[in-house]
Each structure stands twice: as structure tokens, then as C-alpha cells.
Design a protein around this motif. Structure first.
Motif, PDB file in Angstrom:
ATOM      1  N   LEU A   1      -4.939   0.470  -6.594  1.00  0.00           N
ATOM      2  CA  LEU A   1      -5.395  -0.440  -7.648  1.00  0.00           C
ATOM      3  C   LEU A   1      -4.544  -0.207  -8.893  1.00  0.00           C
ATOM      4  N   HIS A   2      -3.923  -1.269  -9.371  1.00  0.00           N
ATOM      5  CA  HIS A   2      -3.085  -1.206 -10.574  1.00  0.00           C
ATOM      6  C   HIS A   2      -3.849  -1.836 -11.723  1.00  0.00           C
TER       7      HIS A   2
ATOM      8  N   VAL B   1       1.258   6.049 -25.031  1.00  0.00           N
ATOM      9  CA  VAL B   1       0.135   5.648 -24.196  1.00  0.00           C
ATOM     10  C   VAL B   1       0.627   4.645 -23.169  1.00  0.00           C
ATOM     11  N   THR B   2       0.395   4.968 -21.909  1.00  0.00           N
ATOM     12  CA  THR B   2       0.864   4.078 -20.854  1.00  0.00           C
ATOM     13  C   THR B   2       0.033   2.802 -20.812  1.00  0.00           C
ATOM     14  N   ARG B   3       0.674   1.707 -20.462  1.00  0.00           N
ATOM     15  CA  ARG B   3      -0.031   0.440 -20.303  1.00  0.00           C
ATOM     16  C   ARG B   3      -0.320   0.167 -18.831  1.00  0.00           C
ATOM     17  N   ASN B   4       0.186   1.023 -17.950  1.00  0.00           N
ATOM     18  CA  ASN B   4      -0.009   0.864 -16.508  1.00  0.00           C
ATOM     19  C   ASN B   4      -0.590   2.131 -15.898  1.00  0.00           C
ATOM     20  N   VAL B   5      -1.585   1.961 -15.035  1.00  0.00           N
ATOM     21  CA  VAL B   5      -2.131   3.069 -14.263  1.00  0.00           C
ATOM     22  C   VAL B   5      -2.313   2.559 -12.830  1.00  0.00           C
ATOM     23  N   VAL B   6      -1.834   3.330 -11.858  1.00  0.00           N
ATOM     24  CA  VAL B   6      -2.089   3.005 -10.459  1.00  0.00           C
ATOM     25  C   VAL B   6      -2.938   4.120  -9.870  1.00  0.00           C
ATOM     26  N   VAL B   7      -4.068   3.736  -9.278  1.00  0.00           N
ATOM     27  CA  VAL B   7      -4.970   4.685  -8.631  1.00  0.00           C
ATOM     28  C   VAL B   7      -4.839   4.498  -7.124  1.00  0.00           C
ATOM     29  N   MET B   8      -4.654   5.607  -6.407  1.00  0.00           N
ATOM     30  CA  MET B   8      -4.567   5.573  -4.946  1.00  0.00           C
ATOM     31  C   MET B   8      -5.725   6.384  -4.386  1.00  0.00           C
ATOM     32  N   ILE B   9      -6.611   5.740  -3.653  1.00  0.00           N
ATOM     33  CA  ILE B   9      -7.777   6.410  -3.070  1.00  0.00           C
ATOM     34  C   ILE B   9      -7.637   6.360  -1.551  1.00  0.00           C
ATOM     35  N   THR B  10      -7.640   7.529  -0.934  1.00  0.00           N
ATOM     36  CA  THR B  10      -7.614   7.611   0.531  1.00  0.00           C
ATOM     37  C   THR B  10      -8.908   8.274   0.992  1.00  0.00           C
ATOM     38  N   VAL B  11      -9.572   7.654   1.962  1.00  0.00           N
ATOM     39  CA  VAL B  11     -10.786   8.243   2.534  1.00  0.00           C
ATOM     40  C   VAL B  11     -10.714   8.165   4.056  1.00  0.00           C
ATOM     41  N   ALA B  12     -11.346   9.136   4.700  1.00  0.00           N
ATOM     42  CA  ALA B  12     -11.586   9.073   6.137  1.00  0.00           C
ATOM     43  C   ALA B  12     -13.098   9.110   6.308  1.00  0.00           C
TER      44      ALA B  12
END
Length: 199
Positions: free
Chosen positions: A23-24, A123-134
Motif C-alpha cells: 500500500l502506497h 519529511v517524506t511525502r511517500n510511504v509504502v507499507v508491505m504486509i506479508t501474512v501466512a
């Protein structure tokens, strides 16, 4: 459902799903999310990877992301189904390695603030969240295309429910940039997160 899925269901095998979502978020107000991400990462490290504590962190993160939905800009997801726990674990490790190699996605908790650090930080204007689940079982909300806002909201809510139903077997969260003061530029986004699809 494929032939292998049907056969494994008949023989009573356990179905494992490994899913990774990206998610960006973009905008001047997204930097506080790094605070939530870093505190959940620190709690996970302090707990030595305790799944219950990591699950609570995942719930907090998903709730925060849902509150920031107006800043969602692009997303992507991928995953696979396994009937063998070892194969699922191998895939989790593969995704972990890939996520960790993305631009600035490993937080550095080793050094505190230095005496010569500037008082104002970019301050960054972009954040990418990477979520991995099993997880065990079947969750249609996570096993579909998440490149639209409503599907993504349903997926984040499904992750919260999975924690409370105690179905999660592994959790990994990576994020870029990994700490306040680091910046993720638009060019870096294109270079390191080619999967992202505009929402």
C-alpha cells in the motif's frame, strides 16, 4: 478451485495461504504513519517475534491505515495457496527477503539521535507499507485483486479478523522509508515498487 485444491480438500489437508499486500500512501500528512510502523516494529523485535504481540501490532497498523484511506494512492498484492506447511514457510521467507531488499525498508534501531543531528528533518511525502501474512483456511477478501479502495479496506479488516480468530501463522511488516528523516522519492517508487497500481 483447481484440481489440486479439490483433491487436498477431499483428503483433509490443511490449506495455507501466503499473501503480501503493498500500500502506497502519499501526501504531507503521511509521515506520522512511520511512528506507528516503527513502534510496532520495535515491539515485535522486543518480543522476539511473539506472534500474539505481532498480531496486536498488525491490528493497530491496519486500523491506522484504514484511518488514512484518503492518502492511499496505489496498491498491489500477490500470494499463493499451499497444502504443505514447509512450502508455505519457504514462500514466506522468499517474500521476506524480497521485501527487506526494497529501498530503505529495514529500520535501524541501533543508533539513537546523535548530538550533531539537525533539529529539522526532511519529511517524506511517500510511504509504502508491505504486509506479508501466512494463515490457515480460506479468506476471499485476501485472495482477490486488491487494486481498488473497497477491496483493500475489506482486506485490511480481514487481517484484523484473522488475528482475533488466531488463524495467522506468520506476520511480516516492511515499510519504506524505514524511519523519519529518510525520504522515498517518486523516482525511487517507480524503481523499487514496480507492482503498484493506481487506486
Amino acid at each position: 478451485m483447481g484440481l489440486r485444491d479439490r483433491f487436498s480438500k477431499l483428503t483433509g489437508g490443511t490449506r495455507f495461504v501466503v499473501s503480501r499486500l503493498f500500500l502506497h500512501l502519499a501526501g504531507q500528512e503521511v509521515a506520522p504513519i512511520l511512528g506507528v510502523l516503527n513502534s510496532t516494529a520495535r515491539a515485535a523485535i522486543d518480543s522476539d517475534g511473539d506472534l500474539e504481540i505481532m498480531g496486536e501490532g498488525l491490528v493497530e497498523l491496519c486500523q491506522t491505515l484504514l484511518q488514512y484511506d484518503e492518502y492511499w494512492l496505489s496498491a498491489a498484492n500477490e500470494g499463493d495457496v499451499f497444502w504443505d506447511e514447509g512450502e508455505a514457510g519457504d514462500y514466506v521467507n522468499e517474500l521476506f527477503t524480497d521485501s527487506a531488499q526494497r529501498y530503505l525498508s529495514e529500520p535501524d534501531f541501533s543508533n539513537g539521535s546523535q548530538p550533531n543531528d539537525p533539529l529539522s528533518i526532511p519529511v517524506t511525502r511517500n510511504v509504502v507499507v508491505m504486509i506479508t501474512v501466512a494463515f490457515e483456511g480460506e479468506v476471499p477478501e485476501l485472495e482477490t485483486d486488491l487494486s481498488n479502495v473497497e477491496a483493500l479496506k475489506d482486506a485490511l479488516k480481514a487481517l484484523i479478523n484473522l488475528h482475533y480468530k488466531e488463524k495467522i501463522r506468520a506476520i511480516q511488516v516492511h515499510f519504506s522509508p524505514a524511519q523519519l528523516g529518510d525520504e522515498l522519492t517518486n523516482d525511487q517508487l517507480l524503481q523499487y515498487f514496480t507492482e503498484l497500481i493506481p487506486l
